[in-house]
Each structure stands twice: as structure tokens, then as C-alpha cells.
Write a protein that holds these residues in place. Structure first.
Motif, PDB file in Angstrom:
ATOM      1  N   LYS A   1      56.483 119.728  24.112  1.00  0.00           N
ATOM      2  CA  LYS A   1      55.615 118.974  23.208  1.00  0.00           C
ATOM      3  C   LYS A   1      54.155 119.095  23.639  1.00  0.00           C
ATOM      4  O   LYS A   1      53.263 119.268  22.812  1.00  0.00           O
ATOM      5  CB  LYS A   1      56.017 117.494  23.191  1.00  0.00           C
ATOM      6  CG  LYS A   1      57.226 117.188  22.356  1.00  0.00           C
ATOM      7  CD  LYS A   1      57.669 115.751  22.476  1.00  0.00           C
ATOM      8  CE  LYS A   1      56.634 114.780  21.995  1.00  0.00           C
ATOM      9  NZ  LYS A   1      57.128 113.403  21.966  1.00  0.00           N
ATOM     10  N   HIS A   2      53.918 118.992  24.935  1.00  0.00           N
ATOM     11  CA  HIS A   2      52.553 119.093  25.462  1.00  0.00           C
ATOM     12  C   HIS A   2      51.979 120.481  25.195  1.00  0.00           C
ATOM     13  O   HIS A   2      50.832 120.620  24.753  1.00  0.00           O
ATOM     14  CB  HIS A   2      52.548 118.774  26.955  1.00  0.00           C
ATOM     15  CG  HIS A   2      51.198 118.874  27.588  1.00  0.00           C
ATOM     16  ND1 HIS A   2      50.205 117.964  27.312  1.00  0.00           N
ATOM     17  CD2 HIS A   2      50.682 119.770  28.444  1.00  0.00           C
ATOM     18  CE1 HIS A   2      49.127 118.310  27.991  1.00  0.00           C
ATOM     19  NE2 HIS A   2      49.389 119.402  28.687  1.00  0.00           N
ATOM     20  N   TYR A   3      52.771 121.505  25.436  1.00  0.00           N
ATOM     21  CA  TYR A   3      52.333 122.881  25.207  1.00  0.00           C
ATOM     22  C   TYR A   3      52.021 123.112  23.728  1.00  0.00           C
ATOM     23  O   TYR A   3      50.995 123.695  23.378  1.00  0.00           O
ATOM     24  CB  TYR A   3      53.418 123.856  25.683  1.00  0.00           C
ATOM     25  CG  TYR A   3      53.168 125.284  25.305  1.00  0.00           C
ATOM     26  CD1 TYR A   3      52.191 126.040  25.953  1.00  0.00           C
ATOM     27  CD2 TYR A   3      53.898 125.885  24.290  1.00  0.00           C
ATOM     28  CE1 TYR A   3      51.957 127.351  25.590  1.00  0.00           C
ATOM     29  CE2 TYR A   3      53.674 127.199  23.923  1.00  0.00           C
ATOM     30  CZ  TYR A   3      52.698 127.924  24.579  1.00  0.00           C
ATOM     31  OH  TYR A   3      52.458 129.226  24.217  1.00  0.00           O
ATOM     32  N   GLN A   4      52.891 122.662  22.863  1.00  0.00           N
ATOM     33  CA  GLN A   4      52.673 122.840  21.434  1.00  0.00           C
ATOM     34  C   GLN A   4      51.479 122.017  20.945  1.00  0.00           C
ATOM     35  O   GLN A   4      50.747 122.459  20.059  1.00  0.00           O
ATOM     36  CB  GLN A   4      53.923 122.468  20.632  1.00  0.00           C
ATOM     37  CG  GLN A   4      55.071 123.434  20.824  1.00  0.00           C
ATOM     38  CD  GLN A   4      54.782 124.810  20.256  1.00  0.00           C
ATOM     39  OE1 GLN A   4      53.923 125.536  20.725  1.00  0.00           O
ATOM     40  NE2 GLN A   4      55.512 125.165  19.215  1.00  0.00           N
ATOM     41  N   ALA A   5      51.255 120.842  21.504  1.00  0.00           N
ATOM     42  CA  ALA A   5      50.105 120.028  21.122  1.00  0.00           C
ATOM     43  C   ALA A   5      48.800 120.737  21.484  1.00  0.00           C
ATOM     44  O   ALA A   5      47.821 120.661  20.743  1.00  0.00           O
ATOM     45  CB  ALA A   5      50.176 118.655  21.798  1.00  0.00           C
ATOM     46  N   ARG A   6      48.783 121.418  22.616  1.00  0.00           N
ATOM     47  CA  ARG A   6      47.584 122.190  22.994  1.00  0.00           C
ATOM     48  C   ARG A   6      47.329 123.316  22.016  1.00  0.00           C
ATOM     49  O   ARG A   6      46.188 123.726  21.830  1.00  0.00           O
ATOM     50  CB  ARG A   6      47.745 122.738  24.412  1.00  0.00           C
ATOM     51  CG  ARG A   6      47.651 121.645  25.460  1.00  0.00           C
ATOM     52  CD  ARG A   6      47.837 122.137  26.863  1.00  0.00           C
ATOM     53  NE  ARG A   6      47.047 123.323  27.150  1.00  0.00           N
ATOM     54  CZ  ARG A   6      47.167 124.030  28.246  1.00  0.00           C
ATOM     55  NH1 ARG A   6      48.042 123.656  29.153  1.00  0.00           N
ATOM     56  NH2 ARG A   6      46.436 125.093  28.451  1.00  0.00           N
ATOM     57  N   ARG A   7      48.373 123.821  21.373  1.00  0.00           N
ATOM     58  CA  ARG A   7      48.237 124.873  20.365  1.00  0.00           C
ATOM     59  C   ARG A   7      47.962 124.295  18.982  1.00  0.00           C
ATOM     60  O   ARG A   7      47.807 125.036  18.028  1.00  0.00           O
ATOM     61  CB  ARG A   7      49.511 125.715  20.319  1.00  0.00           C
ATOM     62  CG  ARG A   7      49.778 126.479  21.611  1.00  0.00           C
ATOM     63  CD  ARG A   7      51.050 127.278  21.558  1.00  0.00           C
ATOM     64  NE  ARG A   7      51.026 128.229  20.449  1.00  0.00           N
ATOM     65  CZ  ARG A   7      52.093 128.590  19.756  1.00  0.00           C
ATOM     66  NH1 ARG A   7      53.269 128.087  20.071  1.00  0.00           N
ATOM     67  NH2 ARG A   7      52.012 129.446  18.774  1.00  0.00           N
ATOM     68  N   GLY A   8      47.961 122.955  18.854  1.00  0.00           N
ATOM     69  CA  GLY A   8      47.703 122.314  17.574  1.00  0.00           C
ATOM     70  C   GLY A   8      48.928 122.138  16.710  1.00  0.00           C
ATOM     71  O   GLY A   8      48.808 121.878  15.518  1.00  0.00           O
ATOM     72  N   VAL A   9      50.109 122.270  17.277  1.00  0.00           N
ATOM     73  CA  VAL A   9      51.354 122.149  16.524  1.00  0.00           C
ATOM     74  C   VAL A   9      52.058 120.856  16.947  1.00  0.00           C
ATOM     75  O   VAL A   9      52.195 120.581  18.132  1.00  0.00           O
ATOM     76  CB  VAL A   9      52.284 123.359  16.794  1.00  0.00           C
ATOM     77  CG1 VAL A   9      53.594 123.209  16.057  1.00  0.00           C
ATOM     78  CG2 VAL A   9      51.589 124.650  16.439  1.00  0.00           C
ATOM     79  N   THR A  10      52.490 120.070  15.968  1.00  0.00           N
ATOM     80  CA  THR A  10      53.228 118.842  16.260  1.00  0.00           C
ATOM     81  C   THR A  10      54.720 119.130  16.171  1.00  0.00           C
ATOM     82  O   THR A  10      55.210 119.594  15.147  1.00  0.00           O
ATOM     83  CB  THR A  10      52.861 117.738  15.261  1.00  0.00           C
ATOM     84  OG1 THR A  10      51.455 117.520  15.310  1.00  0.00           O
ATOM     85  CG2 THR A  10      53.587 116.456  15.584  1.00  0.00           C
ATOM     86  N   VAL A  11      55.428 118.871  17.265  1.00  0.00           N
ATOM     87  CA  VAL A  11      56.887 119.025  17.296  1.00  0.00           C
ATOM     88  C   VAL A  11      57.504 117.707  17.740  1.00  0.00           C
ATOM     89  O   VAL A  11      56.893 116.941  18.472  1.00  0.00           O
ATOM     90  CB  VAL A  11      57.336 120.160  18.246  1.00  0.00           C
ATOM     91  CG1 VAL A  11      56.902 121.504  17.720  1.00  0.00           C
ATOM     92  CG2 VAL A  11      56.817 119.953  19.641  1.00  0.00           C
ATOM     93  N   PHE A  12      58.723 117.447  17.300  1.00  0.00           N
ATOM     94  CA  PHE A  12      59.463 116.233  17.644  1.00  0.00           C
ATOM     95  C   PHE A  12      58.657 114.986  17.309  1.00  0.00           C
ATOM     96  O   PHE A  12      58.704 113.998  18.019  1.00  0.00           O
ATOM     97  CB  PHE A  12      59.858 116.210  19.127  1.00  0.00           C
ATOM     98  CG  PHE A  12      60.667 117.384  19.565  1.00  0.00           C
ATOM     99  CD1 PHE A  12      61.906 117.626  19.038  1.00  0.00           C
ATOM    100  CD2 PHE A  12      60.174 118.267  20.521  1.00  0.00           C
ATOM    101  CE1 PHE A  12      62.647 118.716  19.439  1.00  0.00           C
ATOM    102  CE2 PHE A  12      60.908 119.355  20.930  1.00  0.00           C
ATOM    103  CZ  PHE A  12      62.145 119.579  20.389  1.00  0.00           C
ATOM    104  N   GLY A  13      57.883 115.035  16.221  1.00  0.00           N
ATOM    105  CA  GLY A  13      57.087 113.891  15.803  1.00  0.00           C
ATOM    106  C   GLY A  13      57.913 112.911  14.989  1.00  0.00           C
ATOM    107  O   GLY A  13      59.089 113.125  14.709  1.00  0.00           O
ATOM    108  N   GLU A  14      57.266 111.847  14.603  1.00  0.00           N
ATOM    109  CA  GLU A  14      57.920 110.857  13.749  1.00  0.00           C
ATOM    110  C   GLU A  14      58.153 111.475  12.376  1.00  0.00           C
ATOM    111  O   GLU A  14      57.300 112.196  11.869  1.00  0.00           O
ATOM    112  CB  GLU A  14      57.035 109.619  13.615  1.00  0.00           C
ATOM    113  CG  GLU A  14      56.922 108.816  14.888  1.00  0.00           C
ATOM    114  CD  GLU A  14      58.240 108.193  15.303  1.00  0.00           C
ATOM    115  OE1 GLU A  14      58.986 107.714  14.430  1.00  0.00           O
ATOM    116  OE2 GLU A  14      58.526 108.223  16.507  1.00  0.00           O
ATOM    117  N   PRO A  15      59.287 111.189  11.762  1.00  0.00           N
ATOM    118  CA  PRO A  15      59.531 111.725  10.421  1.00  0.00           C
ATOM    119  C   PRO A  15      58.566 111.095   9.420  1.00  0.00           C
ATOM    120  O   PRO A  15      58.109 109.971   9.608  1.00  0.00           O
ATOM    121  CB  PRO A  15      60.978 111.338  10.132  1.00  0.00           C
ATOM    122  CG  PRO A  15      61.289 110.236  11.073  1.00  0.00           C
ATOM    123  CD  PRO A  15      60.395 110.406  12.252  1.00  0.00           C
ATOM    124  N   GLY A  16      58.278 111.828   8.362  1.00  0.00           N
ATOM    125  CA  GLY A  16      57.372 111.350   7.340  1.00  0.00           C
ATOM    126  C   GLY A  16      58.003 110.246   6.507  1.00  0.00           C
ATOM    127  O   GLY A  16      59.197 109.957   6.627  1.00  0.00           O
TER     128      GLY A  16
END
Length: 145
Positions: A96-111
Motif C-alpha cells: 500500500k505504501h509503495y503504491q501510494a508513492r506511485r499515486g495509486v490507491t489499493v485496498f482502500g475503502e469501497p465507494g
């Protein structure tokens, strides 16, 4: 056909999943040893000196097939919880931290979701214009609220 297979294998997702699977299997072996050689003897000790473990004999004494071994269940539950904690803290959180640095949200809250008036499905995305189950038209998101 082989070129397509090669492209499939070289996709980043397949590599990430393969590395995650190998890592999870390695952690599984380590945690299984922890529960077998550390947790199981502690749980078995609570039953008493002559007992094969924490549980009850349902049939003939000494018949392992009819021994209700609660200790093994407790051990499996501890194994499951420790394994999931290890996977979460050593794989999911860094990913999650790695993807956040790339600007991608993973395992986030559902919409936000809405309920389909036709079939009453409660997990339709709020922006959907058709129900995924019954394919009925959905009211616009602004009219639904």
C-alpha cells in the motif's frame, strides 16, 4: 500463441502475485512450526499429564479417530491469525505504501453503494446506470440521494 503467453507471464501483476505467493508459503511454514512446536505443547499442558492434548475422548480410549482435539483447533486458529497478521504487516502494508508513492490507491475503502429498486441488491455502485444482477436501469446518483 507463445508470444501471447510470454506477454502474459511478463506482466507486472503476475510477477507480484508470484512473489507474494512464494513469500506467503515461506511464512506459512514458519508459522506452522511455531504453532506445532511452541503453541501445541502449551495448550496440551492445560489438559494434564496423561492426555494426548486438550480435548475429550468420544469413543474407545486410545482411539485417535474419536478424540475431539480442541487443542489442535486452538492451534489452527492461532496459526490462522498469526499468518494473516504477518501477511498484512509484511506484504499488504508495504505494498500500500509503495503504491501510494506511485499515486495509486489499493485496498482502500469501497465507494458509496445504492440498492437496486428492482431486485433489492444492496451492493450496486452509486454511479452505476444498470444493475449488475438484473440489468434494470438505475436512477442517476444525484436523484437517488
Amino acid at each position: 500463441m507463445l508470444k501471447g503467453f510470454k506477454n502474459f507471464l511478463m506482466r507486472g501483476d503476475v510477477i507480484v502475485i508470484a512473489v507474494g505467493l512464494v513469500t506467503a508459503l515461506a511464512f506459512s511454514t514458519l508459522i506452522k512450526a511455531f504453532t506445532d512446536y511452541i503453541i501445541n505443547p502449551i495448550v496440551a499442558r492445560f489438559q494434564g499429564r496423561d492426555s494426548p492434548g486438550l480435548g475429550w475422548q468420544l469413543g474407545e480410549e486410545g482411539n485417535n479417530a474419536t478424540y475431539l482435539d480442541i487443542g489442535q483447533f486452538i492451534s489452527a486458529l492461532i496459526y490462522f491469525l498469526v499468518f494473516l497478521a504477518v501477511v498484512y504487516f509484511l506484504i499488504v502494508v508495504p505494498y500500500k505504501h509503495y503504491q501510494a508513492r506511485r499515486g495509486v490507491t489499493v485496498f482502500g475503502e469501497p465507494g458509496p453503494v445504492k440498492t437496486c429498486p428492482a431486485c433489492l441488491a444492496e451492493d450496486i455502485p452509486e454511479a452505476a446506470t444498470k444493475c449488475r444482477y438484473c440489468t434494470s436501469q438505475q436512477p442517476p446518483a444525484s436523484a437517488h440521494a
